[in-house]
Design an enzyme around this catalytic site. Structure first.
Site, PDB file in Angstrom:
ATOM      1  N   VAL A  53       0.812  -1.223   0.000  1.00 47.84           N
ATOM      2  CA  VAL A  53       0.000   0.000   0.000  1.00 47.84           C
ATOM      3  C   VAL A  53       0.841   1.266   0.000  1.00 47.84           C
ATOM      4  O   VAL A  53       0.325   2.356  -0.263  1.00 47.84           O
ATOM      5  CB  VAL A  53      -0.993   0.019   1.180  1.00 47.84           C
ATOM      6  CG1 VAL A  53      -2.008  -1.106   1.047  1.00 47.84           C
ATOM      7  CG2 VAL A  53      -0.269  -0.030   2.526  1.00 47.84           C
ATOM      8  N   TYR A 144       2.732   4.621  15.985  1.00 47.00           N
ATOM      9  CA  TYR A 144       1.450   3.952  15.769  1.00 47.00           C
ATOM     10  C   TYR A 144       0.291   4.849  16.192  1.00 47.00           C
ATOM     11  O   TYR A 144      -0.709   4.972  15.474  1.00 47.00           O
ATOM     12  CB  TYR A 144       1.433   2.644  16.567  1.00 47.00           C
ATOM     13  CG  TYR A 144       0.265   1.744  16.262  1.00 47.00           C
ATOM     14  CD1 TYR A 144       0.216   1.006  15.079  1.00 47.00           C
ATOM     15  CD2 TYR A 144      -0.787   1.606  17.161  1.00 47.00           C
ATOM     16  CE1 TYR A 144      -0.850   0.167  14.807  1.00 47.00           C
ATOM     17  CE2 TYR A 144      -1.856   0.767  16.897  1.00 47.00           C
ATOM     18  CZ  TYR A 144      -1.875   0.054  15.721  1.00 47.00           C
ATOM     19  OH  TYR A 144      -2.944  -0.778  15.455  1.00 47.00           O
TER      20      TYR A 144
END
Length: 236
Positions: A53, A144
């Site tokens: 991606v 994250y």
């Protein structure tokens, strides 16, 4: 079946939540396109595409191939994600960049690739994988948390931009889920994680997949711009 004849793309489809989501969407009647860097690990019952991606050319080629074969894309589930955990003072630029590239830039690539087609048709659903970490933060996960908070920003913005075009955009924010990403965590730490959850256990991937299936369906026809926590009450 709620997703009968829907064409659904799922990224990060080889394992964990992605694999469970592919299975649930298919059980609901959808034609599922499973995308992963290692496409050979995606279950053979699904149409498989090798896609990183972070590679926009690869994403565009996949979308073009799906449109050529099926003529439309009804649902995109932006599930692909990674972790590279470290405390702020020890996190390397490589760790930071890797997570931002997959979890944030990858979501942007995929959504931007399918959006023009959905706008042209006047309908579509984009579902993004956030996390409770993106809402509340977590020790050792600067990269994250930033990426998953950013995904919430994407979701809120795109729901405003695309909602008038007939496209719903929502996010799912799981808590602790029993997936291979936890395989390196010691049993003692896993037990502590379970104790943080009022339900006393980790989520099963299928429980997250069920929420994606609902949001992808017409049962959620008036749900737009939502971030749904699926965390067993751990943030109460």
């Amino acid at each position: 079946m709620r997703l009968n004849d829907k064409i659904c793309i799922v990224t990060g489809a080889a394992q964990g939540i992605g694999a469970a989501t592919c299975a649930r969407l298919a059980d609901e009647g959808a034609t599922v396109i499973g995308c992963d860097r290692r496409a050979e690990l995606v279950h053979e019952r699904f149409e498989r595409h090798a896609v990183d991606v972070t590679d926009r050319v690869a994403v565009d080629m996949m979308v073009a191939a799906v449109l050529e074969r099926h003529g439309r894309i009804d649902v995109l589930v932006n599930n692909a994600g990674i972790t590279r955990d470290a405390r702020l003072v020890r996190m390397t630029l490589e760790q930071f960049d890797a997570v931002i590239d997959v979890n944030l830039r990858g979501v942007f690539h995929c959504a931007q690739a399918v959006a023009p087609h959905m706008i042209e048709r006047g309908r579509g659903v984009i579902l993004n994988a956030s996390s409770v970490v993106g809402i509340h933060g977590n020790y050792g996960q600067t990269n994250y948390a930033a990426s998953k908070f950013g995904v919430i920003g994407f979701t809120k913005t795109w729901s405003r931009e695309l909602g008038p075009k007939g496209i719903r955009v929502n996010a799912v924010a799981p808590g602790f889920v029993d997936t291979p990403i936890l395989s390196t965590i010691p049993d003692k730490v896993l037990q502590q994680m379970k104790e943080q959850v009022p339900l006393g256990r980790l989520a099963r991937p299928e429980e997250i997949a069920a929420v994606y299936a609902f949001l992808a369906s017409d049962d959620a026809s008036y749900v737009n711009g939502a971030v749904i926590e699926v965390a067993g009450g751990m943030t109460l």
